[in-house]
Design an enzyme around this catalytic site. Structure first.
Site, PDB file in Angstrom:
ATOM      1  N   HIS A  76     -11.762  -3.659 -10.619  1.00 53.05           N
ATOM      2  CA  HIS A  76     -12.420  -4.262  -9.446  1.00 53.05           C
ATOM      3  C   HIS A  76     -12.672  -5.748  -9.690  1.00 53.05           C
ATOM      4  O   HIS A  76     -12.513  -6.574  -8.789  1.00 53.05           O
ATOM      5  CB  HIS A  76     -13.771  -3.585  -9.180  1.00 53.05           C
ATOM      6  CG  HIS A  76     -13.691  -2.122  -8.929  1.00 53.05           C
ATOM      7  ND1 HIS A  76     -14.125  -1.187  -9.832  1.00 53.05           N
ATOM      8  CD2 HIS A  76     -13.231  -1.423  -7.852  1.00 53.05           C
ATOM      9  CE1 HIS A  76     -13.948   0.026  -9.329  1.00 53.05           C
ATOM     10  NE2 HIS A  76     -13.407  -0.081  -8.144  1.00 53.05           N
TER      11      HIS A  76
ATOM     12  N   GLU B 263      -3.172  -1.910  -7.031  1.00 51.91           N
ATOM     13  CA  GLU B 263      -1.880  -1.208  -7.002  1.00 51.91           C
ATOM     14  C   GLU B 263      -1.944   0.140  -7.728  1.00 51.91           C
ATOM     15  O   GLU B 263      -0.998   0.910  -7.662  1.00 51.91           O
ATOM     16  CB  GLU B 263      -0.786  -2.090  -7.622  1.00 51.91           C
ATOM     17  CG  GLU B 263      -0.410  -3.240  -6.707  1.00 51.91           C
ATOM     18  CD  GLU B 263       0.564  -4.231  -7.324  1.00 51.91           C
ATOM     19  OE1 GLU B 263       0.905  -4.077  -8.517  1.00 51.91           O
ATOM     20  OE2 GLU B 263       0.959  -5.164  -6.607  1.00 51.91           O
TER      21      GLU B 263
END
Ligand code: PAF
Length: 286
Positions: free
Chosen positions: A38, A149
């Site tokens: 994150h 991703e």
């Protein structure tokens, strides 16, 4: 101290004020319990936008009743420290009641891409993700949205939703961040016992082998997926949900790699379901 907004109106007012000043806004949607994965999204968002909003909301509509909504780890204090250090300006941390009216009747439903890969064992998951992400896009109205991703199918689905529903938002995909031994960073890694954590290395080991086969010229999908399966099956604590190598645009199965492809796996270690993947770009096939 980073600003924490719990209501839709307060986050909207702040973003409107920023936009009045001509500032650009990036949104990093998260379910909290933030880690370096994150953090990399927030750093990228801060480099590309004047202001960064991180949403920190464990979204109930993307969990099936038998899944880990209640036990999903939460730690707002830790998240606030990480967000601030990474360059975010605001955390949107609503309660479930703030996001979802009891008598709501509207949701986003995908008709394709959501039944493949993770969608097979998590049939309601992606409609829940699309619903909450479209709500977040409408609430924050960012210029850009940032997604990892690692959740490759989620990223594809959100790109498609943004196109289909005409959200004026650029979707930015960011590379997978890994532990030193290759395990993809995930909030769910904290569920693993010490023994399971060692066993979890098998995901990266198996995918690296598969990727190597492709780099060395192998194009037959069953040969690649069976090799990955064999390595995963050697780990006694691992049980395979799926190993798939699919067309990267349609997520449909293929026999031979001829263009952009996604190799994705989901593996249960103990009780923890982990996912990982690699992409094959068309230019890598020449
Ligand atoms: O990837 C996640 O953490 C979630 O699926 C998301 C995009 C924040 C929606 O709840």
């Amino acid at each position: 101290m980073i600003k924490i907004c719990k209501t839709i109106s307060s986050v909207r007012n702040q973003v409107m004020e920023w936009k009045r000043q001509g500032l650009t806004v990036g949104l990093v949607p998260t379910m909290g319990f933030l880690h370096e994965g994150h953090q990399s999204l927030i750093i990228r968002a801060a480099a590309e936008n004047d202001r960064v909003v991180v949403s920190d909301f464990v979204n109930p509509t993307q969990f099936a009743p038998n899944e880990d909504f209640a036990s999903y780890p939460r730690d707002l204090k830790h998240d606030a420290t990480l967000c601030e250090a990474a360059g975010a300006h605001l955390i949107f941390h609503p309660e479930v009641e703030e996001m979802y009216d009891q008598d709501r009747t509207t949701a986003v439903h995908m008709t394709q891409l959501n039944n493949e890969l993770c969608g097979k064992s998590r049939p309601i998951h992606f409609d829940g993700v699309c619903t909450v992400v479209s709500k977040l896009f409408n609430i924050v109205q960012p210029h850009r949205g940032y997604f990892g991703e690692k959740d490759a199918q989620q990223l594809m689905i959100i790109r498609r939703m943004v196109r289909d529903l005409n959200f004026p938002i650029e979707v930015v995909g960011c590379p997978i961040i890994r532990e030193e031994d290759g395990l993809a960073k995930s909030s769910r890694n904290t569920y693993l016992s010490a023994e399971e954590r060692v066993a979890a290395r098998v995901l990266h080991r198996a995918l690296t082998y598969g990727e190597e086969l492709v780099r060395n010229g192998e194009r037959r999908v069953p040969v690649i997926t069976n090799s990955i399966r064999t390595i995963l099956e050697e780990e006694p604590l691992a049980s395979i949900d799926y190993v798939e190598l699919v067309d990267a645009n349609s997520l449909q199965k293929m026999d031979c790699i001829t263009g952009a492809a996604l190799c994705a796996i989901a593996v249960i270690i103990g009780k923890t379901r982990l996912i990982d993947n690699f992409f094959i770009a068309p230019e890598e096939l020449q």
